[in-house]
Design a protein around this motif. Sequence first.
Motif, PDB file in Angstrom:
ATOM      1  N   ARG A 177       0.647  -0.933  -0.111  1.00 55.58           N
ATOM      2  CA  ARG A 177       0.026  -0.174   0.048  1.00 55.58           C
ATOM      3  C   ARG A 177       0.744   1.353  -0.092  1.00 55.58           C
ATOM      4  NH1 ARG A 177      -2.943  -0.978   5.528  1.00 55.58           N
ATOM      5  NH2 ARG A 177      -3.216  -2.834   4.568  1.00 55.58           N
ATOM      6  N   ILE A 178       1.997   1.209   0.412  1.00 57.96           N
ATOM      7  CA  ILE A 178       2.977   2.384   0.417  1.00 57.96           C
ATOM      8  C   ILE A 178       3.925   2.214  -1.040  1.00 57.96           C
ATOM      9  CG2 ILE A 178       2.763   2.576   2.735  1.00 57.96           C
ATOM     10  CD1 ILE A 178       5.572   1.466   3.011  1.00 57.96           C
ATOM     11  N   ARG A 179       3.697   1.544  -1.882  1.00 59.30           N
ATOM     12  CA  ARG A 179       4.370   1.483  -3.266  1.00 59.30           C
ATOM     13  C   ARG A 179       4.705   2.979  -3.630  1.00 59.30           C
ATOM     14  NH1 ARG A 179       2.925  -0.623  -8.957  1.00 59.30           N
ATOM     15  NH2 ARG A 179       4.950  -1.380  -9.617  1.00 59.30           N
ATOM     16  N   GLY A 180       3.709   3.700  -3.615  1.00 55.32           N
ATOM     17  CA  GLY A 180       3.700   4.963  -4.469  1.00 55.32           C
ATOM     18  C   GLY A 180       4.973   5.731  -3.559  1.00 55.32           C
ATOM     19  N   LYS A 181       4.952   5.776  -2.197  1.00 52.69           N
ATOM     20  CA  LYS A 181       5.928   6.506  -1.392  1.00 52.69           C
ATOM     21  C   LYS A 181       7.311   5.930  -1.753  1.00 52.69           C
ATOM     22  CE  LYS A 181       5.351   6.993   2.777  1.00 52.69           C
ATOM     23  NZ  LYS A 181       4.926   6.855   4.386  1.00 52.69           N
ATOM     24  N   VAL A 182       7.358   4.577  -2.004  1.00 49.87           N
ATOM     25  CA  VAL A 182       8.799   4.168  -2.334  1.00 49.87           C
ATOM     26  C   VAL A 182       9.058   4.469  -3.817  1.00 49.87           C
ATOM     27  CG1 VAL A 182      10.128   1.903  -2.595  1.00 49.87           C
ATOM     28  CG2 VAL A 182       8.317   2.057  -0.736  1.00 49.87           C
ATOM     29  N   ALA A 183       8.161   4.622  -4.676  1.00 55.88           N
ATOM     30  CA  ALA A 183       8.626   5.297  -5.840  1.00 55.88           C
ATOM     31  C   ALA A 183       9.178   6.651  -5.838  1.00 55.88           C
ATOM     32  CB  ALA A 183       7.459   4.925  -6.855  1.00 55.88           C
ATOM     33  N   ILE A 184       8.394   7.361  -5.219  1.00 57.51           N
ATOM     34  CA  ILE A 184       8.908   8.519  -4.948  1.00 57.51           C
ATOM     35  C   ILE A 184      10.072   9.005  -4.329  1.00 57.51           C
ATOM     36  CG2 ILE A 184       8.423  11.062  -3.961  1.00 57.51           C
ATOM     37  CD1 ILE A 184       5.536  10.429  -4.015  1.00 57.51           C
ATOM     38  N   TYR A 185      10.388   7.991  -3.523  1.00 55.21           N
ATOM     39  CA  TYR A 185      11.722   8.180  -2.781  1.00 55.21           C
ATOM     40  C   TYR A 185      12.931   7.744  -3.549  1.00 55.21           C
ATOM     41  CZ  TYR A 185      15.340   7.707   1.001  1.00 55.21           C
ATOM     42  OH  TYR A 185      16.337   7.663   1.621  1.00 55.21           O
ATOM     43  N   ASN A 186      12.537   6.643  -4.409  1.00 57.73           N
ATOM     44  CA  ASN A 186      13.633   6.179  -5.359  1.00 57.73           C
ATOM     45  C   ASN A 186      13.694   7.120  -6.597  1.00 57.73           C
ATOM     46  OD1 ASN A 186      13.428   3.719  -4.256  1.00 57.73           O
ATOM     47  ND2 ASN A 186      12.232   2.738  -5.783  1.00 57.73           N
TER      48      ASN A 186
END
Length: 282
Positions: free
Chosen positions: A146-155
């Motif tokens: 569910r936090i995939r989007g946050k990880v993508a931004i951080y990447n």
Amino acid sequence: MSSSTPGTPLHPIHPWRRYVALGDSFTEGIGDPDPQQPGSHRGWADRVAEELAHRVPDSEHFSYANLAIRGRLIDQIAAEQTTPAIELKPDLITLCAGGNDVIRPGGDPDAIAQKLDDLVGNLAASGATVVLFTGPDIRDTPVMGRIRGKVAIYNENVHTVALRHEAVVADLWALRELTRKEMWAADRLHFSPTGHHTITAMVLETLNVPHDLVPLEPKPPVPRTWRQAATEDVLWAREHLMPWVLRRLRRQSSGDGLSPKRPLAEPMFGHPMPQGADSSGS
């Protein structure tokens, strides 16, 4: 006539002689227990160091330290590991930091990346090659998906920081093999020995270091009934997920009170590896 050992290169095939690893449980090696040393962990960083040491004319001239401790947040890594790392005078530094911050409720990937930028700036000023990591694609993992989007931004921010400081990026997100079930440990939060092995090969390739690691092809799992799958999920939630959630609610860390498993830069071969921490926690 050369007196070198057969199979030992006459000339080094990579430039690094002093490697220091910084980070949290990922770099400590949780999920990859060392069968030769009960209670200790191997992990991708140890595996990378072994390969680098094998590929210099005299492995005694290659040294490695691992300062990572499970559960550490980026502020703790900056405060506790940066100065000791620089004092070891490394020419190669790997840093994976910010993941524990991103997965916390309210974790702001942009604010965390600003802290990463400051940390990498300090490390890069030492003159060492700095390797950063993106987070893996957690789309298909329980809870974390569910936090995939946050990880993508951080990447994306990690790539920006790397460009600013001429760092190298080891891209876990692009390593699609990590979506396979056997790449993850039983707690579904850390990588298994197979996962750590796969990441080792990727890091070496990122550094343009030849290796002879063979991709592991474990046997496919035996098909499970829906009842078996449901039972396993209940057991996983009780044994791994709930303790992890409770620690975060209490603002506790599985790394509280622990020290780095390898605080000094020592030869990989010829001296025993120090004992790591116990295998409990996450």
